[in-house]
Write a protein that holds these residues in place. Structure first.
Motif, PDB file in Angstrom:
ATOM      1  N   MET A   1       0.813  -1.207   0.000  1.00  0.00           N
ATOM      2  CA  MET A   1       0.000   0.000   0.000  1.00  0.00           C
ATOM      3  C   MET A   1       0.851   1.263   0.000  1.00  0.00           C
ATOM      4  SD  MET A   1      -2.893  -0.113  -0.612  1.00  0.00           S
ATOM      5  CE  MET A   1      -3.399   1.537  -0.855  1.00  0.00           C
ATOM      6  N   LYS A   2       1.937   1.198   0.794  1.00  0.00           N
ATOM      7  CA  LYS A   2       2.835   2.336   0.836  1.00  0.00           C
ATOM      8  C   LYS A   2       3.391   2.572  -0.578  1.00  0.00           C
ATOM      9  CE  LYS A   2       7.183   3.979   2.746  1.00  0.00           C
ATOM     10  NZ  LYS A   2       7.765   4.228   1.416  1.00  0.00           N
TER      11      LYS A   2
ATOM     12  N   VAL B   1      -8.125  -1.510   3.097  1.00  0.00           N
ATOM     13  CA  VAL B   1      -8.478  -2.029   4.415  1.00  0.00           C
ATOM     14  C   VAL B   1      -8.822  -3.503   4.280  1.00  0.00           C
ATOM     15  CG1 VAL B   1      -9.320   0.126   5.420  1.00  0.00           C
ATOM     16  CG2 VAL B   1     -10.882  -1.303   4.130  1.00  0.00           C
ATOM     17  N   ASN B   2      -8.656  -4.181   5.375  1.00  0.00           N
ATOM     18  CA  ASN B   2      -8.927  -5.607   5.405  1.00  0.00           C
ATOM     19  C   ASN B   2     -10.223  -5.803   6.156  1.00  0.00           C
ATOM     20  OD1 ASN B   2      -8.425  -8.229   4.998  1.00  0.00           O
ATOM     21  ND2 ASN B   2      -6.441  -8.255   6.057  1.00  0.00           N
ATOM     22  N   ILE B   3     -11.251  -6.277   5.501  1.00  0.00           N
ATOM     23  CA  ILE B   3     -12.526  -6.334   6.196  1.00  0.00           C
ATOM     24  C   ILE B   3     -13.324  -7.529   5.669  1.00  0.00           C
ATOM     25  CG2 ILE B   3     -13.769  -4.789   4.590  1.00  0.00           C
ATOM     26  CD1 ILE B   3     -14.808  -3.390   7.208  1.00  0.00           C
ATOM     27  N   SER B   4     -14.027  -8.205   6.546  1.00  0.00           N
ATOM     28  CA  SER B   4     -14.758  -9.406   6.097  1.00  0.00           C
ATOM     29  C   SER B   4     -16.152  -9.038   5.605  1.00  0.00           C
ATOM     30  CB  SER B   4     -14.812 -10.432   7.238  1.00  0.00           C
ATOM     31  OG  SER B   4     -16.131 -10.518   7.737  1.00  0.00           O
ATOM     32  N   SER B   5     -16.734  -9.952   4.814  1.00  0.00           N
ATOM     33  CA  SER B   5     -18.050  -9.681   4.238  1.00  0.00           C
ATOM     34  C   SER B   5     -19.133  -9.629   5.318  1.00  0.00           C
ATOM     35  CB  SER B   5     -18.390 -10.742   3.190  1.00  0.00           C
ATOM     36  OG  SER B   5     -18.274 -12.016   3.790  1.00  0.00           O
ATOM     37  N   ALA B   6     -18.785 -10.099   6.517  1.00  0.00           N
ATOM     38  CA  ALA B   6     -19.774 -10.086   7.596  1.00  0.00           C
ATOM     39  C   ALA B   6     -19.758  -8.762   8.363  1.00  0.00           C
ATOM     40  CB  ALA B   6     -19.500 -11.241   8.551  1.00  0.00           C
ATOM     41  N   MET B   7     -18.879  -7.838   7.952  1.00  0.00           N
ATOM     42  CA  MET B   7     -18.744  -6.589   8.722  1.00  0.00           C
ATOM     43  C   MET B   7     -19.351  -5.419   7.955  1.00  0.00           C
ATOM     44  SD  MET B   7     -14.858  -7.423   9.892  1.00  0.00           S
ATOM     45  CE  MET B   7     -14.540  -6.080  11.015  1.00  0.00           C
TER      46      MET B   7
ATOM     47  N   ALA C   1     -21.552  -3.014   8.669  1.00  0.00           N
ATOM     48  CA  ALA C   1     -21.611  -1.685   9.284  1.00  0.00           C
ATOM     49  C   ALA C   1     -20.249  -0.997   9.233  1.00  0.00           C
ATOM     50  CB  ALA C   1     -22.090  -1.809  10.728  1.00  0.00           C
ATOM     51  N   GLN C   2     -19.200  -1.761   9.596  1.00  0.00           N
ATOM     52  CA  GLN C   2     -17.848  -1.177   9.577  1.00  0.00           C
ATOM     53  C   GLN C   2     -17.457  -0.777   8.151  1.00  0.00           C
ATOM     54  OE1 GLN C   2     -18.751  -3.850  11.283  1.00  0.00           O
ATOM     55  NE2 GLN C   2     -17.392  -4.260  13.027  1.00  0.00           N
ATOM     56  N   PHE C   3     -17.886  -1.600   7.184  1.00  0.00           N
ATOM     57  CA  PHE C   3     -17.560  -1.301   5.782  1.00  0.00           C
ATOM     58  C   PHE C   3     -18.180   0.042   5.379  1.00  0.00           C
ATOM     59  CE2 PHE C   3     -18.658  -1.571   1.201  1.00  0.00           C
ATOM     60  CZ  PHE C   3     -17.377  -1.657   0.688  1.00  0.00           C
ATOM     61  N   ALA C   4     -19.478   0.189   5.714  1.00  0.00           N
ATOM     62  CA  ALA C   4     -20.176   1.429   5.363  1.00  0.00           C
ATOM     63  C   ALA C   4     -19.482   2.634   6.020  1.00  0.00           C
ATOM     64  CB  ALA C   4     -21.631   1.348   5.807  1.00  0.00           C
ATOM     65  N   GLU C   5     -19.073   2.440   7.262  1.00  0.00           N
ATOM     66  CA  GLU C   5     -18.414   3.510   8.010  1.00  0.00           C
ATOM     67  C   GLU C   5     -17.095   3.938   7.327  1.00  0.00           C
ATOM     68  OE1 GLU C   5     -16.656   3.338  12.376  1.00  0.00           O
ATOM     69  OE2 GLU C   5     -18.735   2.605  12.273  1.00  0.00           O
ATOM     70  N   LEU C   6     -16.318   2.906   6.902  1.00  0.00           N
ATOM     71  CA  LEU C   6     -15.031   3.196   6.256  1.00  0.00           C
ATOM     72  C   LEU C   6     -15.225   3.891   4.904  1.00  0.00           C
ATOM     73  CD1 LEU C   6     -13.127  -0.077   7.113  1.00  0.00           C
ATOM     74  CD2 LEU C   6     -12.323   2.247   7.609  1.00  0.00           C
ATOM     75  N   VAL C   7     -16.259   3.440   4.177  1.00  0.00           N
ATOM     76  CA  VAL C   7     -16.489   4.050   2.869  1.00  0.00           C
ATOM     77  C   VAL C   7     -16.925   5.506   3.041  1.00  0.00           C
ATOM     78  CG1 VAL C   7     -17.927   3.998   0.791  1.00  0.00           C
ATOM     79  CG2 VAL C   7     -16.977   1.883   1.692  1.00  0.00           C
ATOM     80  N   THR C   8     -17.778   5.754   4.039  1.00  0.00           N
ATOM     81  CA  THR C   8     -18.207   7.131   4.298  1.00  0.00           C
ATOM     82  C   THR C   8     -16.992   7.991   4.656  1.00  0.00           C
ATOM     83  OG1 THR C   8     -20.164   6.131   5.269  1.00  0.00           O
ATOM     84  CG2 THR C   8     -19.921   8.494   5.580  1.00  0.00           C
ATOM     85  N   GLU C   9     -16.171   7.428   5.535  1.00  0.00           N
ATOM     86  CA  GLU C   9     -14.979   8.157   5.970  1.00  0.00           C
ATOM     87  C   GLU C   9     -14.068   8.482   4.774  1.00  0.00           C
ATOM     88  OE1 GLU C   9     -13.129   6.185   9.382  1.00  0.00           O
ATOM     89  OE2 GLU C   9     -11.204   6.794   8.489  1.00  0.00           O
TER      90      GLU C   9
END
Ligand code: SF4
Lengths: 54, 226
Positions: A1-2, A21-27, A29-37
């Motif tokens: 990434m760097k 970011v590393n995120i599972s398909s079960a997450m 809410a966190q995914f939406a939060e990261l995309v908004t951010e």
């Protein structure tokens, strides 16, 4: 990434335009939060100067 | 293999100057495995050139090609018909490939996008080390299979020197002392006698000191031999 961020910076773009970011398909809410951010961050940076006059 | 390292984008932009149409030409052999000038690096660099030149207000048209080996005529000859359209060819091959392109296509300008650094190998993913200096007179049979010409900072034939400390070379703490490695390996193999003979000065005329070298094998040549 760097490496990818360094490539952008060499070109003259902000390194914050790329992110991984590393995120599972079960997450949903966190995914939406990261995309908004991320989209807030991109709004702050403004449109890519490469696209403006396309 | 030949190990290369891509030049910085700033240096490459400087070399390209005001070129409008550029062909980035990669090589599918050594520089591909040293991640300096293969198809992937060609693609990344070409995108960087397009973006940077556009941001700087003089957009370049950048095409990409990667041949199997830039150091052999048969692989670069097929490029001939399209080269006329480019102001500049930026080669991501080693110095041999860059020269092959300039020699074969004298009407085109081929510039180097890679620094050719050494003959070596990847010792682990992401780390390459020098192993050979192509001295033209291999002595690995006398030095426990470890080359002091490429790996001893002073190219000693009868080492180690007094600067060898705890296995490390005095020139730089990142350099393992080649002669310590040679000695340890000889001991391990029970072949210390390999190192007991004092080696006479090397015949450097077989290396670069004798000028550029050339090998001719008449048995392989296609031209009629008298
Ligand atoms: S310390 Fe070892 S590697 Fe360094 S110059 Fe001396 S013999 Fe060569």
């Amino acid at each position: 990434m760097k490496y990818a961020a360094d490539l952008l910076e060499q070109v003259g773009l902000e390194r914050e335009r790329v992110r991984m970011v590393n995120i599972s398909s079960a997450m949903g809410a966190q995914f939406a939060e990261l995309v908004t951010e991320m989209s807030e961050q991109l709004k702050g940076l403004g449109p890519s100067p490469l696209r403006v006059d396309d | 293999m030949i190990v290369g390292e891509q030049k910085t984008l700033d240096e490459i932009m400087g070399l390209l100057g005001d070129a409008h149409k550029v062909l980035v030409a990669g090589c599918g052999t050594c520089v591909t495995v040293s991640f300096a000038g293969g198809e992937k690096e060609v693609g990344i660099l070409a995108s960087q050139l397009r973006m940077r030149s556009k941001l700087e207000g003089h957009p370049m048209e950048v095409d990409e090609v990667t041949v199997q080996r830039q150091c052999e005529w048969e692989y670069i000859d097929p490029l001939a018909p399209r080269l006329g359209e480019y102001d500049v060819i930026l080669s991501l091959a080693c110095g041999i490939g860059v020269q092959a392109m300039n020699e074969r296509f004298p009407d085109s300008i081929t510039l180097p996008g890679v620094n050719t650094v050494f003959l070596g190998m990847p010792v682990e993913q992401g780390i390459w080390e020098e192993r050979c200096q192509a001295c033209g007179d291999c002595i690995l049979g006398l030095t426990a299979g470890i080359c002091p010409i490429a790996r001893c900072s002073k190219q000693l034939l009868n080492g180690p020197c007094g600067g060898s400390q705890n296995g490390v070379c005095e020139v730089n703490p990142d350099i393992p002392c080649a002669w310590q490695l040679i000695w340890e390996r000889a001991v391990k193999l029970g072949r210390e006698e390999w190192l007991l003979e004092i080696q006479p000065p090397k015949d450097w005329s077989k290396s670069r000191d004798g000028g550029p070298r050339k090998i001719v094998r008449d048995d392989l040549r296609l031209a009629d031999m008298e």
